[in-house]
Every structure is written in structure tokens, then in C-alpha cells.
Design a protein around this motif. Sequence first.
Motif, mmCIF file in Angstrom:
data_model
loop_
_atom_site.group_PDB
_atom_site.id
_atom_site.type_symbol
_atom_site.label_atom_id
_atom_site.label_comp_id
_atom_site.label_asym_id
_atom_site.label_seq_id
_atom_site.Cartn_x
_atom_site.Cartn_y
_atom_site.Cartn_z
ATOM 1 N N UNK A 79 12.820 -11.241 -5.443
ATOM 2 C CA UNK A 79 13.455 -9.442 -6.367
ATOM 3 C C UNK A 79 12.426 -8.829 -6.617
ATOM 4 N N UNK A 80 11.148 -8.871 -6.500
ATOM 5 C CA UNK A 80 10.014 -7.736 -6.823
ATOM 6 C C UNK A 80 9.021 -7.669 -7.931
ATOM 7 N N UNK A 81 9.688 -9.112 -8.868
ATOM 8 C CA UNK A 81 8.791 -9.211 -10.407
ATOM 9 C C UNK A 81 7.615 -9.505 -9.402
ATOM 10 N N UNK A 103 8.920 -2.412 -7.356
ATOM 11 C CA UNK A 103 9.753 -1.488 -6.314
ATOM 12 C C UNK A 103 10.179 -2.230 -5.237
ATOM 13 N N UNK A 104 8.551 -2.730 -4.674
ATOM 14 C CA UNK A 104 8.411 -4.370 -3.897
ATOM 15 C C UNK A 104 8.781 -3.172 -2.203
ATOM 16 N N UNK A 105 9.060 -2.172 -2.672
ATOM 17 C CA UNK A 105 9.260 -0.485 -0.784
ATOM 18 C C UNK A 105 8.031 -0.799 -0.025
ATOM 19 N N UNK A 106 6.492 -1.371 -0.785
ATOM 20 C CA UNK A 106 5.933 -0.804 -0.211
ATOM 21 C C UNK A 106 5.416 -2.878 -0.008
ATOM 22 N N UNK A 107 5.950 -3.430 -0.247
ATOM 23 C CA UNK A 107 5.382 -4.734 -0.657
ATOM 24 C C UNK A 107 6.412 -5.794 0.790
ATOM 25 N N UNK A 108 7.346 -5.169 1.217
ATOM 26 C CA UNK A 108 8.330 -5.525 2.521
ATOM 27 C C UNK A 108 7.179 -6.252 3.398
ATOM 28 N N UNK A 109 6.448 -5.608 3.896
ATOM 29 C CA UNK A 109 5.745 -6.591 5.036
ATOM 30 C C UNK A 109 5.098 -7.302 4.747
ATOM 31 N N UNK A 110 4.496 -8.453 3.368
ATOM 32 C CA UNK A 110 4.305 -8.868 3.095
ATOM 33 C C UNK A 110 4.819 -10.177 2.777
ATOM 34 N N UNK A 111 6.083 -9.605 2.434
ATOM 35 C CA UNK A 111 7.455 -10.962 2.074
ATOM 36 C C UNK A 111 7.779 -10.769 3.093
#
Length: 185
Positions: A79-81, A103-111
Motif C-alpha cells: 500500500x506504499x508505506x 506515493x509509490x510511483x517511483x517504486x513501481x519497478x521495485x514492486x
Amino acid sequence: MKRNLYAVSAASVVLMLGGPVAAAAAATADTARTAPAAAARVDVTAEAAIAAALKAHPGVVESVDRDGSVWHVDVISKDGKHAELKVDSAGGAVSKENQDDDDGDDRAPLLAAKVTAAEAAKAALAAHAGQVWSVNWDDDDDNGKRYWDVEVKTADGKTQNVHVDPASGKVIASNSDADDNDDDT
């Protein structure tokens, strides 16, 4: 009178020799009692620190770094935390340093990565025997390549920097840092 003198002399010799022998025996027995406790202490590996952190805060590990007697583990939940956790390297106890919303936008590739930090560590160890000292997600801004950057300390004292492909788990690059002036030990 001579007999009493011999008895006193013999008793003195026994006491003089007996004291150090008894002390040595007691010290040996004490060492035997405490040696298993010292031998039972096992340092927590990077893989174990990752597992402990994920148990405390489920998600995806972004990085794990050893700093003295503590592992610092960054975990991103679905959930982006974002949580910054500390894992004790002696016993594996987990404590939370910080948590924030992201916000998680920049972490989408990691996820979306198919290979986890723990799997990247295993791949690096398969290429270079030693101990993993850090695993970091690297989102290279220069050419858009993403990879796991794993630091392995080898038995000969060198540091191997290993890049692991997040899709295949294969080692894609490796180099040695012979000038190991890392003060994180």
C-alpha cells in the motif's frame, strides 16, 4: 620431632601445589560451562535480517545494509508505506526506526521485480563465496537500467560488488573493490 617436621613439610607442599592445581581445575570447569553459551551466538545473515524484517513489516525489501551490529532494512509495503527497520545482528530482534506514507510511483519497478533482495543475495553468493554486507535496489538514472547491487565481503578481505538482474536473477556484472576502506565493520 623429625616426624612432625616431615608431616608439616609434606602438608606445606600439598597446599602449595594443590592451590594452583585446584584453581586450574576450577577455571577449566568454568570455561567448559561458559563455552557453549559463547559458541551458541550466531550472527544474523543478510537473508535472515530480510526474513525478520518482512515478518515484522510485510512488503518488498528495497535495501538491507549492515552497520556494525545492526542491519538497516527498508521495506515498502504493497500500500506504499515505507518502513525503516533495524535488525540486531546478534539475535535478530526487529525494531522500527521510521515509517512514512509514500506515493509509490517511483517504486513501481521495485514492486514488480520478479527477483527479491534475498534471491539477489543468494545469486551473488553463488558467484562469490563470502558474506553479504548489503543489498540495494538500484534504479540507474543514466540509462534506465534497474538491478540489485549486492556487496559481498570475501574470505580474502576483498569486497565484490555484484549486479543481479531483477527479472532473471542472473549476475550481470561483478567487480572487486581491492581498496576496502569500509568502516561499517
